[in-house]
Design a protein around this motif. Structure first.
Motif, PDB file in Angstrom:
ATOM      1  N   ASP A  73      45.441  46.002  43.684  1.00 40.32           N
ATOM      2  CA  ASP A  73      46.352  45.643  44.551  1.00 40.32           C
ATOM      3  C   ASP A  73      46.706  44.078  44.227  1.00 40.32           C
ATOM      4  O   ASP A  73      47.715  43.831  44.509  1.00 40.32           O
ATOM      5  N   GLU A  74      45.865  43.257  43.797  1.00 37.36           N
ATOM      6  CA  GLU A  74      46.069  42.038  43.390  1.00 37.36           C
ATOM      7  C   GLU A  74      47.101  41.854  42.181  1.00 37.36           C
ATOM      8  O   GLU A  74      48.047  41.128  42.241  1.00 37.36           O
ATOM      9  N   GLU A  95      49.273  44.070  41.360  1.00 34.96           N
ATOM     10  CA  GLU A  95      50.492  44.437  41.787  1.00 34.96           C
ATOM     11  C   GLU A  95      50.990  43.301  42.543  1.00 34.96           C
ATOM     12  O   GLU A  95      52.356  43.276  42.650  1.00 34.96           O
ATOM     13  N   ILE A  96      50.581  42.509  43.327  1.00 33.31           N
ATOM     14  CA  ILE A  96      51.210  41.447  44.295  1.00 33.31           C
ATOM     15  C   ILE A  96      51.619  40.464  42.961  1.00 33.31           C
ATOM     16  O   ILE A  96      52.617  39.885  43.134  1.00 33.31           O
ATOM     17  N   LYS A 153      55.064  33.771  50.710  1.00 37.29           N
ATOM     18  CA  LYS A 153      54.628  35.133  51.119  1.00 37.29           C
ATOM     19  C   LYS A 153      53.522  35.984  50.081  1.00 37.29           C
ATOM     20  O   LYS A 153      52.688  36.392  50.653  1.00 37.29           O
ATOM     21  N   VAL A 154      53.692  35.519  48.959  1.00 41.92           N
ATOM     22  CA  VAL A 154      52.648  35.996  47.953  1.00 41.92           C
ATOM     23  C   VAL A 154      51.292  35.382  48.165  1.00 41.92           C
ATOM     24  O   VAL A 154      50.287  36.074  48.205  1.00 41.92           O
ATOM     25  N   ALA A 180      49.622  37.285  50.814  1.00 45.19           N
ATOM     26  CA  ALA A 180      49.159  38.669  50.592  1.00 45.19           C
ATOM     27  C   ALA A 180      47.982  38.554  49.750  1.00 45.19           C
ATOM     28  O   ALA A 180      47.173  39.642  49.788  1.00 45.19           O
ATOM     29  N   LEU A 181      47.847  37.708  48.973  1.00 47.93           N
ATOM     30  CA  LEU A 181      46.773  37.520  48.124  1.00 47.93           C
ATOM     31  C   LEU A 181      45.322  37.248  48.934  1.00 47.93           C
ATOM     32  O   LEU A 181      45.323  36.638  49.904  1.00 47.93           O
ATOM     33  N   SER A 200      41.417  35.172  45.214  1.00 50.67           N
ATOM     34  CA  SER A 200      42.327  35.539  44.056  1.00 50.67           C
ATOM     35  C   SER A 200      42.566  34.479  42.975  1.00 50.67           C
ATOM     36  O   SER A 200      42.607  33.290  43.426  1.00 50.67           O
ATOM     37  N   THR A 203      49.776  29.999  41.877  1.00 47.06           N
ATOM     38  CA  THR A 203      51.036  30.314  42.941  1.00 47.06           C
ATOM     39  C   THR A 203      51.000  29.056  43.636  1.00 47.06           C
ATOM     40  O   THR A 203      52.140  28.493  43.854  1.00 47.06           O
TER      41      THR A 203
END
Length: 161
Positions: free
Chosen positions: A24-25, A27-28, A67-68, A71-72, A76, A82
């Motif tokens: 999932d990470e 994919e982000i 936003k990223v 979501a992380l 992470s 980021t």
């Protein structure tokens, strides 16, 4: 909940550790790189840039990066890069740019609010691109992702010569 990260390697004598990022990470981060591939401010030739469009694009990139980050997972590895890219956006938008009065006079007195941009505008844009290139390269490497050729043009050179 702590994300699952699998240690996938270990090497000696110079020490090294490999890890497999959670799906999932990954994919982000892939989504982030995909969004940056569409931000022409990062790679089009300087003579095609328009100040108001660049500013608008950098504001949009800052929103995407926020936003990223939201979501992380907290742990992470992508969060540092980021945040650094988001800080570069803020710096580009808020910090005063270098004063090139002598160069400006020599070029024919352009103004900072000129849609063609001033020399200091392009220095700041170059710094933004360099910062993004460094962190995009790190993310692509850490997460095993490819970068489209246009965006790859801002990645640091691997030439040793």
């Amino acid at each position: 909940m702590v994300p699952e990260q699998a240690l996938s390697g270990f090497s000696l004598p110079f020490f090294g550790v490999q890890w497999t990022p959670p799906a999932d990470e990954r994919e982000i981060v892939r989504g982030l790189l995909t969004a940056m591939e569409d931000r022409r401010v990062l790679f089009v030739p300087y003579h095609l840039e328009v100040v108001s469009q660049v500013t608008s694009s950098v504001l949009e990139m800052r929103k995407i990066l926020t936003k990223v980050l939201q979501a992380l997972p907290e742990t992470s590895r992508a969060a540092g890069s980021t945040r650094a890219m988001r800080t570069a956006c803020r710096r580009f938008l808020e910090e005063p740019t270098p004063d090139f009065r002598n160069l400006t006079r020599w070029l024919g007195a352009r103004h900072a609010d000129d849609e063609e941009g001033s020399p200091s505008f392009f220095v700041a844009l170059g710094e933004l691109r360099a910062t993004f290139g460094t962190h995009i390269a790190a993310l692509a490497h850490q997460y095993g992702l490819d970068v489209e050729p246009d965006l790859a043009s801002v990645l640091p050179s691997t030439d040793e010569s």
